[in-house]
Write a protein that holds these residues in place. Structure first.
Motif, PDB file in Angstrom:
ATOM      1  N   PRO A 192       6.088   4.413  14.943  1.00 17.95           N
ATOM      2  CA  PRO A 192       7.507   4.073  14.831  1.00 17.95           C
ATOM      3  C   PRO A 192       7.789   2.745  15.546  1.00 17.95           C
ATOM      4  N   ASP A 193       7.231   1.681  15.011  1.00 21.23           N
ATOM      5  CA  ASP A 193       7.290   0.352  15.616  1.00 21.23           C
ATOM      6  C   ASP A 193       7.529  -0.678  14.515  1.00 21.23           C
ATOM      7  N   ILE A 194       8.401  -1.636  14.761  1.00 20.99           N
ATOM      8  CA  ILE A 194       8.741  -2.633  13.731  1.00 20.99           C
ATOM      9  C   ILE A 194       7.524  -3.469  13.326  1.00 20.99           C
ATOM     10  N   ASN A 195       6.649  -3.772  14.272  1.00 26.22           N
ATOM     11  CA  ASN A 195       5.463  -4.570  13.938  1.00 26.22           C
ATOM     12  C   ASN A 195       4.529  -3.816  13.003  1.00 26.22           C
ATOM     13  N   CYS A 196       4.315  -2.544  13.267  1.00 31.02           N
ATOM     14  CA  CYS A 196       3.456  -1.731  12.393  1.00 31.02           C
ATOM     15  C   CYS A 196       4.089  -1.574  11.013  1.00 31.02           C
ATOM     16  N   LEU A 197       5.378  -1.348  10.984  1.00 31.40           N
ATOM     17  CA  LEU A 197       6.070  -1.178   9.703  1.00 31.40           C
ATOM     18  C   LEU A 197       6.019  -2.456   8.876  1.00 31.40           C
ATOM     19  N   THR A 198       6.269  -3.594   9.512  1.00 32.77           N
ATOM     20  CA  THR A 198       6.229  -4.883   8.810  1.00 32.77           C
ATOM     21  C   THR A 198       4.838  -5.181   8.279  1.00 32.77           C
ATOM     22  N   GLN A 199       3.835  -4.961   9.100  1.00 31.23           N
ATOM     23  CA  GLN A 199       2.467  -5.222   8.683  1.00 31.23           C
ATOM     24  C   GLN A 199       2.032  -4.273   7.562  1.00 31.23           C
ATOM     25  N   ALA A 200       2.417  -3.018   7.651  1.00 31.77           N
ATOM     26  CA  ALA A 200       2.072  -2.048   6.609  1.00 31.77           C
ATOM     27  C   ALA A 200       2.686  -2.436   5.273  1.00 31.77           C
ATOM     28  N   LYS A 201       3.918  -2.940   5.313  1.00 32.71           N
ATOM     29  CA  LYS A 201       4.588  -3.356   4.081  1.00 32.71           C
ATOM     30  C   LYS A 201       3.965  -4.634   3.524  1.00 32.71           C
ATOM     31  N   THR A 202       3.746  -5.618   4.390  1.00 34.41           N
ATOM     32  CA  THR A 202       3.207  -6.905   3.959  1.00 34.41           C
ATOM     33  C   THR A 202       1.814  -6.774   3.365  1.00 34.41           C
ATOM     34  N   LYS A 203       0.990  -5.941   3.975  1.00 37.24           N
ATOM     35  CA  LYS A 203      -0.405  -5.818   3.541  1.00 37.24           C
ATOM     36  C   LYS A 203      -0.657  -4.581   2.674  1.00 37.24           C
ATOM     37  N   ASN A 204       0.422  -3.929   2.229  1.00 35.56           N
ATOM     38  CA  ASN A 204       0.331  -2.748   1.352  1.00 35.56           C
ATOM     39  C   ASN A 204      -0.554  -1.642   1.912  1.00 35.56           C
ATOM     40  N   ARG A 205      -0.506  -1.435   3.199  1.00 30.26           N
ATOM     41  CA  ARG A 205      -1.384  -0.442   3.813  1.00 30.26           C
ATOM     42  C   ARG A 205      -0.973   0.989   3.493  1.00 30.26           C
ATOM     43  N   LEU A 206       0.320   1.254   3.413  1.00 26.49           N
ATOM     44  CA  LEU A 206       0.747   2.601   3.029  1.00 26.49           C
ATOM     45  C   LEU A 206       0.354   2.886   1.581  1.00 26.49           C
ATOM     46  N   SER A 207       0.578   1.930   0.709  1.00 30.78           N
ATOM     47  CA  SER A 207       0.215   2.109  -0.704  1.00 30.78           C
ATOM     48  C   SER A 207      -1.278   2.348  -0.867  1.00 30.78           C
ATOM     49  N   SER A 208      -2.079   1.602  -0.142  1.00 34.79           N
ATOM     50  CA  SER A 208      -3.532   1.774  -0.225  1.00 34.79           C
ATOM     51  C   SER A 208      -3.954   3.148   0.277  1.00 34.79           C
ATOM     52  N   SER A 209      -3.391   3.560   1.373  1.00 37.47           N
ATOM     53  CA  SER A 209      -3.761   4.839   1.952  1.00 37.47           C
ATOM     54  C   SER A 209      -3.321   6.017   1.085  1.00 37.47           C
ATOM     55  N   LEU A 210      -2.136   5.910   0.509  1.00 34.86           N
ATOM     56  CA  LEU A 210      -1.610   6.984  -0.330  1.00 34.86           C
ATOM     57  C   LEU A 210      -2.086   6.895  -1.778  1.00 34.86           C
ATOM     58  N   ARG A 211      -2.712   5.790  -2.118  1.00 39.05           N
ATOM     59  CA  ARG A 211      -3.239   5.546  -3.475  1.00 39.05           C
ATOM     60  C   ARG A 211      -2.148   5.584  -4.543  1.00 39.05           C
ATOM     61  N   THR A 212      -0.991   5.055  -4.190  1.00 35.23           N
ATOM     62  CA  THR A 212       0.118   4.922  -5.124  1.00 35.23           C
ATOM     63  C   THR A 212       1.102   3.897  -4.579  1.00 35.23           C
ATOM     64  N   LYS A 213       1.985   3.401  -5.417  1.00 35.96           N
ATOM     65  CA  LYS A 213       2.973   2.425  -4.969  1.00 35.96           C
ATOM     66  C   LYS A 213       4.048   3.132  -4.142  1.00 35.96           C
ATOM     67  N   VAL A 214       4.352   2.565  -2.992  1.00 35.79           N
ATOM     68  CA  VAL A 214       5.401   3.114  -2.125  1.00 35.79           C
ATOM     69  C   VAL A 214       6.712   2.403  -2.468  1.00 35.79           C
ATOM     70  N   PRO A 215       7.741   3.159  -2.866  1.00 34.13           N
ATOM     71  CA  PRO A 215       9.019   2.543  -3.238  1.00 34.13           C
ATOM     72  C   PRO A 215       9.680   1.823  -2.052  1.00 34.13           C
ATOM     73  N   GLU A 216      10.455   0.830  -2.367  1.00 35.39           N
ATOM     74  CA  GLU A 216      11.145   0.028  -1.347  1.00 35.39           C
ATOM     75  C   GLU A 216      12.061   0.891  -0.478  1.00 35.39           C
ATOM     76  N   HIS A 217      12.685   1.915  -1.059  1.00 33.96           N
ATOM     77  CA  HIS A 217      13.625   2.738  -0.288  1.00 33.96           C
ATOM     78  C   HIS A 217      12.925   3.495   0.851  1.00 33.96           C
ATOM     79  N   ILE A 218      11.643   3.750   0.738  1.00 35.80           N
ATOM     80  CA  ILE A 218      10.908   4.404   1.824  1.00 35.80           C
ATOM     81  C   ILE A 218      10.837   3.468   3.032  1.00 35.80           C
TER      82      ILE A 218
END
Length: 83
Positions: free
Chosen positions: A47-73
């Protein structure tokens, strides 16, 4: 010795107790993305802005979940930081 219930942040790669993370889940039945609830493939993020920003910029959540993460998340997670 490995401790129980430890998870790794998809962004910064730190290991911590899973209670200290947000859990993002791809629901098994319908492949929708939820935060902190449901059964399916999970990714954990600090729960940190740096982790959230980096995860979004580098698509880390999408890669880990193996699907596109919607912007609203990402917006919901940012709201949690503000609240």
């Amino acid at each position: 010795m490995k401790q129980k219930n430890y998870r790794r942040c998809v962004s910064c790669r730190r290991n911590r107790p899973k209670q200290s993370f947000w859990r993002v889940v791809r629901i098994a039945l319908n492949h929708q993305i939820e935060i902190d609830r449901g059964m399916g493939r999970s990714a954990y993020i600090c729960p940190d802005i740096n982790c959230l920003t980096q995860a979004k910029t580098k698509n880390r959540l999408s890669s880990s979940l193996r699907t596109k993460v919607p912007e609203h998340i990402y917006q919901d997670l940012q709201e949690r930081l503000r609240g």
